[in-house]
Design a protein around this motif. Structure first.
Motif, short mmCIF file in Angstrom:
data_model
loop_
_atom_site.label_atom_id
_atom_site.label_comp_id
_atom_site.label_asym_id
_atom_site.label_seq_id
_atom_site.Cartn_x
_atom_site.Cartn_y
_atom_site.Cartn_z
N ALA A 24 12.34 51.37 29.94
CA ALA A 24 13.36 50.33 30.06
C ALA A 24 12.79 49.04 30.64
CB ALA A 24 14.51 50.84 30.93
N GLN A 25 12.03 49.17 31.74
CA GLN A 25 11.43 48.00 32.37
C GLN A 25 10.52 47.25 31.42
OE1 GLN A 25 9.36 49.30 35.91
NE2 GLN A 25 10.57 47.95 37.18
N LEU A 124 18.34 51.60 38.77
CA LEU A 124 19.23 52.63 38.24
C LEU A 124 18.51 53.59 37.31
CD1 LEU A 124 22.52 50.63 37.46
CD2 LEU A 124 22.04 52.16 39.39
N ASN A 125 17.20 53.51 37.30
CA ASN A 125 16.40 54.38 36.43
C ASN A 125 15.70 55.45 37.27
OD1 ASN A 125 14.79 55.58 34.56
ND2 ASN A 125 13.68 53.74 33.95
N PRO A 126 16.18 56.69 37.24
CA PRO A 126 15.58 57.75 38.05
C PRO A 126 14.11 58.00 37.73
CG PRO A 126 17.73 58.41 37.27
CD PRO A 126 17.40 57.16 36.54
N HIS A 127 13.67 57.68 36.50
CA HIS A 127 12.26 57.87 36.17
C HIS A 127 11.38 57.03 37.07
CE1 HIS A 127 12.98 60.40 32.71
NE2 HIS A 127 13.83 59.53 32.23
N VAL A 128 11.88 55.87 37.49
CA VAL A 128 11.11 55.02 38.40
C VAL A 128 10.93 55.72 39.74
CG1 VAL A 128 11.13 52.84 39.68
CG2 VAL A 128 11.86 52.88 37.29
N THR A 132 7.28 56.76 41.17
CA THR A 132 6.77 56.05 42.34
C THR A 132 6.99 56.81 43.64
OG1 THR A 132 8.85 54.80 42.49
CG2 THR A 132 7.04 53.78 41.27
N VAL A 133 8.25 57.13 43.93
CA VAL A 133 8.56 57.74 45.22
C VAL A 133 8.06 59.19 45.30
CG1 VAL A 133 10.40 58.39 46.82
CG2 VAL A 133 10.54 56.24 45.55
N VAL A 134 8.39 59.98 44.27
CA VAL A 134 8.07 61.41 44.33
C VAL A 134 6.61 61.68 43.96
CG1 VAL A 134 8.63 63.69 43.44
CG2 VAL A 134 10.46 62.02 43.86
#
Length: 205
Positions: A24-25, A124-128, A132-134
């Motif tokens: 999306a980005q 709003l994109n959980p893939h991000v 990144t975070v996980v």
């Protein structure tokens, strides 16, 4: 190679490998770059968002996300709704294209709309969060005291990619001088957005 430099290089390589995949980005940044429309603001939003999320993951926020799966469920469903709406708009543009380049007389979108859309496509994109975070956050922890060098390398990957994508898109402008090329691009964006929305609903449920 010194440990710090090795950690940074590893973060750079992994960061680039995760971010280059079309999503999306990337689709939004590419479209803004082709239109030469608010590119600096859009690239800045992407860069700052990635830096914040990578830093949060490195600091240990990834553990919170994995311990409270309800948070991810809410974000999945909200993100799916937004991506579906954006995908439908892209499909409409593909079926009924207007004049798409501002230089050719098309309407220029507002800065507020561009920044708001970019923020939504990012946060709003959980893939991000998963990337990144996980994922990056978990791998950073394996570098112990060098984990912030790893995070710096991953953040540099975001800087290189989004800057190159946003400002390098102008090299493709001759190709997109034809409306048919825009119809193909918007068609692909619609497919990507809808596919991501479906995958997020499946993950959230």
């Amino acid at each position: 190679m010194p440990t710090a430099a090795l950690a940074a290089a590893s973060g750079l390589g992994l960061g680039l490998s995760l971010i280059i995949a079309i999503g999306a980005q990337n689709a939004f940044v590419l479209r803004q770059g082709l239109r030469a429309e608010h590119v600096a603001a859009v690239v800045a939003v992407c860069l700052l968002s990635d830096v914040v999320l990578i830093a949060a993951g490195t600091a240990g926020a990834g553990a919170l996300v994995t311990r409270v799966p309800e948070l991810l469920t809410v974000v999945c469903l909200a993100g799916a709704a937004f991506l579906l709406g954006y995908g439908l708009l892209a499909a409409r543009r593909a079926l009924r294209p207007a004049v798409l380049l501002p230089a050719d007389g098309g309407a220029r979108g507002s800065l507020a709309a561009a920044v708001t859309t970019c923020l939504a496509l990012t946060w709003l994109n959980p893939h991000v969060y998963l990337d990144t975070v996980v994922l990056l956050g978990s791998l950073a922890s394996t570098w112990s005291e060098q984990r912030w060098w790893f995070a710096a390398g991953a953040a540099l990957g975001s800087v290189v990619w989004f800057t190159g994508l946003g400002y390098g898109a102008r090299l493709l402008r001759p190709l997109f001088a034809r409306p048919a090329a825009w119809r193909v691009l918007d068609g692909l964006i619609a497919v990507v957005m809808v596919a991501l929305a479906v995958s997020l609903v499946a993950r959230g449920l």
